[in-house]
Design a protein around this motif. Structure first.
Motif, PDB file in Angstrom:
ATOM      1  N   ARG A 125       0.828  -1.212   0.000  1.00 11.51           N
ATOM      2  CA  ARG A 125       0.000   0.000   0.000  1.00 11.51           C
ATOM      3  C   ARG A 125       0.865   1.265   0.000  1.00 11.51           C
ATOM      4  O   ARG A 125       0.587   2.215  -0.725  1.00 11.51           O
ATOM      5  CB  ARG A 125      -0.939   0.025   1.214  1.00 11.51           C
ATOM      6  CG  ARG A 125      -2.193  -0.788   1.062  1.00 11.51           C
ATOM      7  CD  ARG A 125      -3.170  -0.510   2.187  1.00 11.51           C
ATOM      8  NE  ARG A 125      -2.599  -0.636   3.522  1.00 11.51           N
ATOM      9  CZ  ARG A 125      -2.527  -1.761   4.217  1.00 11.51           C
ATOM     10  NH1 ARG A 125      -2.990  -2.890   3.715  1.00 11.51           N
ATOM     11  NH2 ARG A 125      -1.995  -1.774   5.427  1.00 11.51           N
ATOM     12  N   ARG A 129       0.991   4.058  -2.862  1.00  8.45           N
ATOM     13  CA  ARG A 129       0.623   5.437  -2.537  1.00  8.45           C
ATOM     14  C   ARG A 129       1.737   6.402  -2.959  1.00  8.45           C
ATOM     15  O   ARG A 129       1.479   7.425  -3.567  1.00  8.45           O
ATOM     16  CB  ARG A 129       0.330   5.575  -1.043  1.00  8.45           C
ATOM     17  CG  ARG A 129      -0.110   6.972  -0.650  1.00  8.45           C
ATOM     18  CD  ARG A 129      -0.568   7.121   0.784  1.00  8.45           C
ATOM     19  NE  ARG A 129       0.193   6.376   1.763  1.00  8.45           N
ATOM     20  CZ  ARG A 129      -0.307   5.355   2.472  1.00  8.45           C
ATOM     21  NH1 ARG A 129      -1.537   4.945   2.310  1.00  8.45           N
ATOM     22  NH2 ARG A 129       0.452   4.739   3.366  1.00  8.45           N
ATOM     23  N   GLU A 133       1.536   9.357  -5.771  1.00 11.09           N
ATOM     24  CA  GLU A 133       1.883  10.752  -5.522  1.00 11.09           C
ATOM     25  C   GLU A 133       2.886  11.234  -6.552  1.00 11.09           C
ATOM     26  O   GLU A 133       2.793  12.351  -7.043  1.00 11.09           O
ATOM     27  CB  GLU A 133       2.449  10.916  -4.105  1.00 11.09           C
ATOM     28  CG  GLU A 133       1.398  10.740  -3.028  1.00 11.09           C
ATOM     29  CD  GLU A 133       1.973  10.678  -1.625  1.00 11.09           C
ATOM     30  OE1 GLU A 133       3.205  10.821  -1.479  1.00 11.09           O
ATOM     31  OE2 GLU A 133       1.195  10.479  -0.690  1.00 11.09           O
TER      32      GLU A 133
END
Length: 140
Positions: A125, A129, A133
């Motif tokens: 995860r 993430r 970004e």
């Protein structure tokens, strides 16, 4: 723990680069006048899923890390090779989390968790993430 490098700083302090040999949990820190000592206990990994599930999680993390490393660049080839060859789920989590994740809260969770599958899922995860970004920053 093995001391890899000792650096004398301009303010007369000594900075050490150390490598841990096993995972431990700090139970207490004792002030021993001229140094701090840690009271620790060993942390044994908890394997809570079957071997095929664990292998799939390891493969997912390695694949995602490979994409992450391509996007970020600058990783030494030796480090990439170590990650590609690592089969121990906890060692893989330690290496990737400690050396790549920029979000301290994510890194601390992964390094502090005892259950191997939770560590791998959290690492997956976090990498996703951070890659998301990066993708958003590139789009702007």
């Amino acid at each position: 723990m093995v001391i890899r490098q000792a650096l004398e700083m301009p303010d007369d302090t000594l900075r050490l680069v150390v490598e841990g040999k096993r995972r431990v949990r700090v139970l207490d820190i004792v002030d021993a006048s001229d140094m701090l000592l840690g009271v620790v206990c060993d942390v044994e990994p908890i394997l809570d899923v079957d071997e095929s599930t664990l292998s799939a999680l390891i493969r997912d993390v390695k694949d995602l890390f490979e994409c992450y490393a391509r996007e970020r660049e600058g990783f030494p080839p030796e480090f990439l090779q170590v990650i590609a060859q690592e089969e121990d789920p906890d060692q893989l989590c330690d290496l990737v989390a400690a050396n790549t994740l920029s979000i301290l809260k994510d890194r601390q969770y992964i390094l502090g968790e005892d259950i191997s599958s939770r560590r791998l899922m959290a690492l997956r995860r976090s990498l996703a993430r951070e890659m998301g970004e990066d993708t958003m920053e590139q789009d702007m």
